[in-house]
Design a protein around this motif. Structure first.
Motif, PDB file in Angstrom:
ATOM      1  N   ALA A  81     -10.062  -3.235   5.374  1.00 51.15           N
ATOM      2  CA  ALA A  81      -9.743  -4.632   5.693  1.00 51.15           C
ATOM      3  C   ALA A  81      -8.338  -4.780   6.272  1.00 51.15           C
ATOM      4  O   ALA A  81      -7.913  -5.883   6.588  1.00 51.15           O
ATOM      5  CB  ALA A  81      -9.887  -5.487   4.436  1.00 51.15           C
ATOM      6  N   GLY A  82      -7.609  -3.689   6.372  1.00 45.98           N
ATOM      7  CA  GLY A  82      -6.238  -3.738   6.865  1.00 45.98           C
ATOM      8  C   GLY A  82      -5.266  -3.220   5.823  1.00 45.98           C
ATOM      9  O   GLY A  82      -5.663  -2.873   4.718  1.00 45.98           O
ATOM     10  N   ASP A  83      -4.002  -3.165   6.184  1.00 46.25           N
ATOM     11  CA  ASP A  83      -2.989  -2.651   5.255  1.00 46.25           C
ATOM     12  C   ASP A  83      -2.774  -3.627   4.098  1.00 46.25           C
ATOM     13  O   ASP A  83      -2.678  -4.838   4.299  1.00 46.25           O
ATOM     14  CB  ASP A  83      -1.663  -2.407   5.983  1.00 46.25           C
ATOM     15  CG  ASP A  83      -1.726  -1.195   6.904  1.00 46.25           C
ATOM     16  OD1 ASP A  83      -2.750  -0.480   6.873  1.00 46.25           O
ATOM     17  OD2 ASP A  83      -0.750  -0.966   7.632  1.00 46.25           O
ATOM     18  N   LEU A  84      -2.708  -3.069   2.900  1.00 47.62           N
ATOM     19  CA  LEU A  84      -2.449  -3.852   1.692  1.00 47.62           C
ATOM     20  C   LEU A  84      -1.134  -3.374   1.098  1.00 47.62           C
ATOM     21  O   LEU A  84      -0.874  -2.174   1.049  1.00 47.62           O
ATOM     22  CB  LEU A  84      -3.575  -3.653   0.670  1.00 47.62           C
ATOM     23  CG  LEU A  84      -5.003  -3.909   1.152  1.00 47.62           C
ATOM     24  CD1 LEU A  84      -6.009  -3.475   0.098  1.00 47.62           C
ATOM     25  CD2 LEU A  84      -5.192  -5.376   1.481  1.00 47.62           C
ATOM     26  N   GLN A  85      -0.322  -4.309   0.636  1.00 48.29           N
ATOM     27  CA  GLN A  85       0.950  -3.923   0.041  1.00 48.29           C
ATOM     28  C   GLN A  85       0.923  -4.303  -1.443  1.00 48.29           C
ATOM     29  O   GLN A  85       0.602  -5.435  -1.809  1.00 48.29           O
ATOM     30  CB  GLN A  85       2.118  -4.618   0.750  1.00 48.29           C
ATOM     31  CG  GLN A  85       3.445  -3.982   0.431  1.00 48.29           C
ATOM     32  CD  GLN A  85       4.559  -4.508   1.328  1.00 48.29           C
ATOM     33  OE1 GLN A  85       4.529  -5.653   1.746  1.00 48.29           O
ATOM     34  NE2 GLN A  85       5.543  -3.684   1.598  1.00 48.29           N
TER      35      GLN A  85
ATOM     36  N   ARG B 199       4.719   5.526  -9.182  1.00 52.59           N
ATOM     37  CA  ARG B 199       5.206   5.089 -10.492  1.00 52.59           C
ATOM     38  C   ARG B 199       5.509   3.598 -10.489  1.00 52.59           C
ATOM     39  O   ARG B 199       5.683   2.986  -9.437  1.00 52.59           O
ATOM     40  CB  ARG B 199       6.481   5.845 -10.843  1.00 52.59           C
ATOM     41  CG  ARG B 199       6.268   7.327 -11.063  1.00 52.59           C
ATOM     42  CD  ARG B 199       7.609   8.047 -11.278  1.00 52.59           C
ATOM     43  NE  ARG B 199       7.417   9.411 -11.705  1.00 52.59           N
ATOM     44  CZ  ARG B 199       6.936  10.382 -10.936  1.00 52.59           C
ATOM     45  NH1 ARG B 199       6.593  10.153  -9.705  1.00 52.59           N
ATOM     46  NH2 ARG B 199       6.802  11.609 -11.420  1.00 52.59           N
ATOM     47  N   ALA B 200       5.643   3.034 -11.697  1.00 56.78           N
ATOM     48  CA  ALA B 200       6.018   1.630 -11.848  1.00 56.78           C
ATOM     49  C   ALA B 200       7.347   1.387 -11.139  1.00 56.78           C
ATOM     50  O   ALA B 200       8.242   2.231 -11.157  1.00 56.78           O
ATOM     51  CB  ALA B 200       6.129   1.267 -13.328  1.00 56.78           C
ATOM     52  N   GLY B 201       7.431   0.239 -10.475  1.00 53.33           N
ATOM     53  CA  GLY B 201       8.645  -0.115  -9.752  1.00 53.33           C
ATOM     54  C   GLY B 201       8.549   0.152  -8.260  1.00 53.33           C
ATOM     55  O   GLY B 201       9.295  -0.431  -7.468  1.00 53.33           O
ATOM     56  N   GLU B 202       7.641   1.017  -7.851  1.00 55.51           N
ATOM     57  CA  GLU B 202       7.497   1.350  -6.427  1.00 55.51           C
ATOM     58  C   GLU B 202       6.650   0.279  -5.725  1.00 55.51           C
ATOM     59  O   GLU B 202       5.782  -0.341  -6.337  1.00 55.51           O
ATOM     60  CB  GLU B 202       6.815   2.712  -6.251  1.00 55.51           C
ATOM     61  CG  GLU B 202       7.650   3.888  -6.715  1.00 55.51           C
ATOM     62  CD  GLU B 202       6.955   5.215  -6.435  1.00 55.51           C
ATOM     63  OE1 GLU B 202       6.328   5.362  -5.368  1.00 55.51           O
ATOM     64  OE2 GLU B 202       7.030   6.104  -7.305  1.00 55.51           O
ATOM     65  N   THR B 203       6.916   0.092  -4.454  1.00 60.48           N
ATOM     66  CA  THR B 203       6.081  -0.755  -3.598  1.00 60.48           C
ATOM     67  C   THR B 203       5.439   0.176  -2.580  1.00 60.48           C
ATOM     68  O   THR B 203       6.126   0.971  -1.944  1.00 60.48           O
ATOM     69  CB  THR B 203       6.917  -1.845  -2.899  1.00 60.48           C
ATOM     70  OG1 THR B 203       7.516  -2.670  -3.909  1.00 60.48           O
ATOM     71  CG2 THR B 203       6.041  -2.711  -2.007  1.00 60.48           C
ATOM     72  N   ILE B 204       4.127   0.073  -2.461  1.00 60.72           N
ATOM     73  CA  ILE B 204       3.395   0.970  -1.570  1.00 60.72           C
ATOM     74  C   ILE B 204       2.535   0.165  -0.594  1.00 60.72           C
ATOM     75  O   ILE B 204       2.198  -0.981  -0.863  1.00 60.72           O
ATOM     76  CB  ILE B 204       2.496   1.959  -2.350  1.00 60.72           C
ATOM     77  CG1 ILE B 204       1.406   1.200  -3.132  1.00 60.72           C
ATOM     78  CG2 ILE B 204       3.323   2.829  -3.286  1.00 60.72           C
ATOM     79  CD1 ILE B 204       0.278   2.066  -3.600  1.00 60.72           C
TER      80      ILE B 204
ATOM     81  N   GLY C 213      -7.390   8.101 -15.043  1.00 66.42           N
ATOM     82  CA  GLY C 213      -7.266   7.615 -16.411  1.00 66.42           C
ATOM     83  C   GLY C 213      -6.162   6.587 -16.565  1.00 66.42           C
ATOM     84  O   GLY C 213      -6.111   5.874 -17.556  1.00 66.42           O
ATOM     85  N   SER C 214      -5.290   6.477 -15.571  1.00 65.53           N
ATOM     86  CA  SER C 214      -4.195   5.502 -15.643  1.00 65.53           C
ATOM     87  C   SER C 214      -4.730   4.091 -15.501  1.00 65.53           C
ATOM     88  O   SER C 214      -5.640   3.831 -14.714  1.00 65.53           O
ATOM     89  CB  SER C 214      -3.183   5.731 -14.511  1.00 65.53           C
ATOM     90  OG  SER C 214      -2.593   6.991 -14.601  1.00 65.53           O
ATOM     91  N   LYS C 215      -4.134   3.178 -16.241  1.00 61.73           N
ATOM     92  CA  LYS C 215      -4.388   1.758 -16.060  1.00 61.73           C
ATOM     93  C   LYS C 215      -3.144   1.214 -15.365  1.00 61.73           C
ATOM     94  O   LYS C 215      -2.031   1.407 -15.837  1.00 61.73           O
ATOM     95  CB  LYS C 215      -4.607   1.078 -17.406  1.00 61.73           C
ATOM     96  CG  LYS C 215      -5.245  -0.271 -17.296  1.00 61.73           C
ATOM     97  CD  LYS C 215      -5.692  -0.774 -18.652  1.00 61.73           C
ATOM     98  CE  LYS C 215      -6.988  -1.534 -18.473  1.00 61.73           C
ATOM     99  NZ  LYS C 215      -7.540  -1.956 -19.740  1.00 61.73           N
ATOM    100  N   VAL C 216      -3.345   0.585 -14.218  1.00 58.36           N
ATOM    101  CA  VAL C 216      -2.230   0.187 -13.364  1.00 58.36           C
ATOM    102  C   VAL C 216      -2.254  -1.325 -13.139  1.00 58.36           C
ATOM    103  O   VAL C 216      -3.280  -1.884 -12.747  1.00 58.36           O
ATOM    104  CB  VAL C 216      -2.325   0.899 -11.992  1.00 58.36           C
ATOM    105  CG1 VAL C 216      -1.120   0.582 -11.135  1.00 58.36           C
ATOM    106  CG2 VAL C 216      -2.498   2.400 -12.159  1.00 58.36           C
ATOM    107  N   THR C 217      -1.122  -1.969 -13.378  1.00 57.14           N
ATOM    108  CA  THR C 217      -0.968  -3.383 -13.060  1.00 57.14           C
ATOM    109  C   THR C 217      -0.133  -3.456 -11.793  1.00 57.14           C
ATOM    110  O   THR C 217       0.967  -2.902 -11.746  1.00 57.14           O
ATOM    111  CB  THR C 217      -0.271  -4.154 -14.199  1.00 57.14           C
ATOM    112  OG1 THR C 217      -1.005  -3.940 -15.405  1.00 57.14           O
ATOM    113  CG2 THR C 217      -0.195  -5.643 -13.905  1.00 57.14           C
ATOM    114  N   VAL C 218      -0.683  -4.094 -10.764  1.00 60.41           N
ATOM    115  CA  VAL C 218       0.012  -4.203  -9.480  1.00 60.41           C
ATOM    116  C   VAL C 218       0.114  -5.670  -9.077  1.00 60.41           C
ATOM    117  O   VAL C 218      -0.661  -6.510  -9.534  1.00 60.41           O
ATOM    118  CB  VAL C 218      -0.706  -3.414  -8.359  1.00 60.41           C
ATOM    119  CG1 VAL C 218      -0.740  -1.932  -8.661  1.00 60.41           C
ATOM    120  CG2 VAL C 218      -2.108  -3.945  -8.109  1.00 60.41           C
ATOM    121  N   LEU C 219       1.050  -5.934  -8.211  1.00 63.74           N
ATOM    122  CA  LEU C 219       1.174  -7.249  -7.607  1.00 63.74           C
ATOM    123  C   LEU C 219       0.763  -7.114  -6.146  1.00 63.74           C
ATOM    124  O   LEU C 219       1.353  -6.318  -5.410  1.00 63.74           O
ATOM    125  CB  LEU C 219       2.619  -7.751  -7.698  1.00 63.74           C
ATOM    126  CG  LEU C 219       2.883  -9.099  -7.022  1.00 63.74           C
ATOM    127  CD1 LEU C 219       2.204 -10.227  -7.793  1.00 63.74           C
ATOM    128  CD2 LEU C 219       4.380  -9.361  -6.921  1.00 63.74           C
TER     129      LEU C 219
END
Length: 157
Positions: free
Chosen positions: A145-149, A134-139, A89-95
């Protein structure tokens, strides 16, 4: 064999129940009527209308069985706002770090996934990788297709 549980929102569950009711009442009667009418044309061995109606009936029963299975094995997942953690249900904005591109995803159960419109399953590599963060984390997500950051910019519910 243990039945698989299908995670879905209350809205998706209600859609399934409504479609199932329509198929079992209105549509089933329409197909039965087509078969009855086709029978009246005589010789069934060379009756294409009868063959088509029976094929349609088979498809209908298959769809009814599929929806019944989904309904009977549904696991309703309520949208949760657990202290900012990503969940169904979360809406997530990622870079996307590699392409420096902002992406918006909504995490949904597998029955509601539609990647073309940003609705990804909690069971997909990206959806699964985002869960609980959570927001602020980099995963880093392991994908075919390979690792995505991803850097998680924002989480809303």
């Amino acid at each position: 064999m243990a039945d698989t549980k299908y995670k879905m929102s209350r809205e998706r569950y209600d859609e399934i129940v409504k479609e199932l009711e329509y198929l079992q009442t209105v549509r089933e009667k329409e197909v039965a009527e087509q078969i009855k009418e086709a029978r009246s044309y005589g010789d069934l061995s060379e009756n294409s209308e009868y063959d088509e109606a029976k094929t349609e009936q088979g498809k209908l029963y298959s769809k009814i069985a599929e929806l019944t299975n989904l309904r009977d094995n549904a696991e309703i997942v309520e949208k949760t706002a657990r202290s900012g953690a990503i969940g169904i249900g979360s809406k997530v904005t990622v870079l996307d770090v590699e392409f420096n591109e902002e992406l918006v995803y909504q995490i949904v159960g597998s029955q509601e996934a539609n990647p073309a419109v940003g609705r990804i399953s909690d069971e997909s590599p990206v959806g699964h990788g985002l869960m609980g963060h959570r927001a602020g984390e980099t995963i880093t997500v392991e994908a075919p297709a390979g690792d995505l950051q991803f850097k998680i910019l924002k989480v809303t519910y």
